[in-house]
Motif scaffolding. Structure first.
Motif, PDB file in Angstrom:
ATOM      1  N   UNK A 106      27.937  48.312  44.610  1.00 18.02           N
ATOM      2  CA  UNK A 106      27.573  47.472  43.472  1.00 18.02           C
ATOM      3  C   UNK A 106      28.423  47.827  42.251  1.00 18.02           C
ATOM      4  N   UNK A 107      28.554  49.126  41.979  1.00 19.58           N
ATOM      5  CA  UNK A 107      29.390  49.544  40.848  1.00 19.58           C
ATOM      6  C   UNK A 107      30.837  49.119  41.058  1.00 19.58           C
ATOM      7  N   UNK A 108      31.321  49.216  42.290  1.00 21.95           N
ATOM      8  CA  UNK A 108      32.704  48.833  42.583  1.00 21.95           C
ATOM      9  C   UNK A 108      32.938  47.347  42.373  1.00 21.95           C
ATOM     10  N   UNK A 109      32.051  46.501  42.886  1.00 23.44           N
ATOM     11  CA  UNK A 109      32.292  45.063  42.804  1.00 23.44           C
ATOM     12  C   UNK A 109      32.136  44.551  41.372  1.00 23.44           C
ATOM     13  N   UNK A 110      31.237  45.167  40.582  1.00 22.13           N
ATOM     14  CA  UNK A 110      31.121  44.761  39.184  1.00 22.13           C
ATOM     15  C   UNK A 110      32.340  45.221  38.386  1.00 22.13           C
ATOM     16  N   UNK A 111      32.822  46.432  38.665  1.00 22.24           N
ATOM     17  CA  UNK A 111      34.031  46.906  37.978  1.00 22.24           C
ATOM     18  C   UNK A 111      35.235  46.065  38.380  1.00 22.24           C
ATOM     19  N   UNK A 112      35.294  45.656  39.638  1.00 18.62           N
ATOM     20  CA  UNK A 112      36.394  44.803  40.091  1.00 18.62           C
ATOM     21  C   UNK A 112      36.390  43.481  39.345  1.00 18.62           C
ATOM     22  N   UNK A 113      35.208  42.896  39.121  1.00 11.49           N
ATOM     23  CA  UNK A 113      35.132  41.649  38.394  1.00 11.49           C
ATOM     24  C   UNK A 113      35.576  41.782  36.953  1.00 11.49           C
ATOM     25  N   UNK A 114      35.276  42.925  36.335  1.00  8.02           N
ATOM     26  CA  UNK A 114      35.696  43.138  34.950  1.00  8.02           C
ATOM     27  C   UNK A 114      37.203  43.344  34.843  1.00  8.02           C
ATOM     28  N   UNK A 115      37.810  43.889  35.881  1.00 14.34           N
ATOM     29  CA  UNK A 115      39.249  44.157  35.859  1.00 14.34           C
ATOM     30  C   UNK A 115      40.085  42.940  36.224  1.00 14.34           C
ATOM     31  N   UNK A 116      39.432  41.874  36.704  1.00 17.04           N
ATOM     32  CA  UNK A 116      40.149  40.641  37.077  1.00 17.04           C
ATOM     33  C   UNK A 116      39.587  39.464  36.290  1.00 17.04           C
ATOM     34  N   UNK A 117      39.737  39.473  34.972  1.00 22.16           N
ATOM     35  CA  UNK A 117      39.089  38.428  34.156  1.00 22.16           C
ATOM     36  C   UNK A 117      39.645  37.033  34.382  1.00 22.16           C
ATOM     37  N   UNK A 118      40.904  36.902  34.789  1.00 18.40           N
ATOM     38  CA  UNK A 118      41.486  35.578  34.941  1.00 18.40           C
ATOM     39  C   UNK A 118      41.446  35.039  36.344  1.00 18.40           C
ATOM     40  N   UNK A 119      40.852  35.747  37.277  1.00 17.36           N
ATOM     41  CA  UNK A 119      40.845  35.341  38.682  1.00 17.36           C
ATOM     42  C   UNK A 119      39.621  34.486  38.980  1.00 17.36           C
ATOM     43  N   UNK A 120      39.829  33.426  39.779  1.00 15.97           N
ATOM     44  CA  UNK A 120      38.700  32.571  40.154  1.00 15.97           C
ATOM     45  C   UNK A 120      37.772  33.257  41.145  1.00 15.97           C
ATOM     46  N   UNK A 121      38.293  34.200  41.906  1.00 12.68           N
ATOM     47  CA  UNK A 121      37.471  34.912  42.876  1.00 12.68           C
ATOM     48  C   UNK A 121      37.197  36.339  42.459  1.00 12.68           C
ATOM     49  N   UNK A 122      36.953  36.547  41.166  1.00 12.79           N
ATOM     50  CA  UNK A 122      36.765  37.905  40.664  1.00 12.79           C
ATOM     51  C   UNK A 122      35.486  38.539  41.189  1.00 12.79           C
TER      52      UNK A 122
END
Length: 251
Positions: free
Chosen positions: A187-203
């Motif tokens: 959960x921590x990994x996938x939320x951090x991944x989303x924050x690190x890819x702000x411009x991606x449609x599949x963040x």
């Protein structure tokens, strides 16, 4: 003047003999019962490991490797392949099985991945696919096959392995809490991944973890429900492990 030493020493009274009390043995039964080779079990588990590896590799080839490897079901299936292969080797060489904490974790994660898919993702609109938008060309027909393996065939086959070919009463309730560490880390990994890819449609990889759409409050509430469900499934597996009968199969 010293007294003379007597030539005859009178008989000494016999010491009472008490039988030593045997203490209860603390040696586990598996330490004294020799294991046996189980070639058919080993073959079954090798096939299971090959199918798991093939499904993971198919998804990687059809999609972005970094994105595909970020999915929970892909990571849990890769773990299943490693654990099943190690279990196959032990069954083939007549060694003791892997600890219940290891096999139980692999079983729990693939079962949870299957339940999440069939309950929340199978009927999603638009259709949910890990390799969506990939340039697989004419090989896109492989993606449904790989998805069916990941979410249905492998979980069912792993459950059958556990129910029929694995000795019972090897899991413990305290392990259910330990098994939650990986979902929390994911959960921590996938939320951090989303924050690190702000411009991606599949963040965000899963719709119920889409912070950009639902916000952190809703996502964390969904994550709490999923976490409680995972713990409930873990407790259920432990309970079943201690109530299922010991099989006599020596496959």
């Amino acid at each position: 003047m010293t007294a003379p030493i007597p030539r005859d020493i009178p008989d000494l009274p016999a010491l009472p003999r008490t039988a030593p009390q045997l203490l209860p043995s603390v040696v586990p039964a598996r330490a004294v019962v020799p294991p046996v080779r189980r070639p058919l079990t080993a073959v079954y588990r090798v096939v299971l490991a090959v199918l798991a590896t093939a499904a993971v590799l198919t998804e990687i080839l059809l999609g972005s490797p970094t994105r595909v490897l970020s999915y929970f079901v892909i990571q849990s299936t890769a773990l299943l392949a490693l654990v099943t292969l190690a279990s196959a080797r032990r069954a083939w060489t007549a060694r003791h099985p892997l600890p219940g904490a290891v096999t139980g974790a692999a079983l729990l994660y693939v079962v949870v991945g299957a339940l999440v898919h069939h309950i929340t993702l199978a009927d999603a609109a638009p259709a949910y696919a890990m390799a969506a938008g990939s340039g697989g060309g004419g090989m896109t027909w492989l993606e449904p096959v790989a998805g069916h393996l990941l979410h249905t065939v492998l979980p069912v086959a792993t459950l059958l392995d556990w129910l029929v070919l694995t000795p019972p009463a090897r899991m413990h309730l305290r392990q259910a809490t330990t098994w939650l560490l990986y979902p929390l880390a994911y959960l921590a990994f996938t939320l951090a991944r989303g924050e690190l890819l702000p411009g991606s449609t599949g963040r965000y990889l899963y719709p119920f973890l889409d912070v950009a759409r639902d916000g952190y409050r809703s996502v964390l509430a969904d994550a709490l429900l999923v976490g409680l469900a995972i713990y409930a499934v873990a407790v259920l597996l432990v309970a079943l492990d201690h109530t299922r009968p010991k099989t006599r199969f020596r496959l």
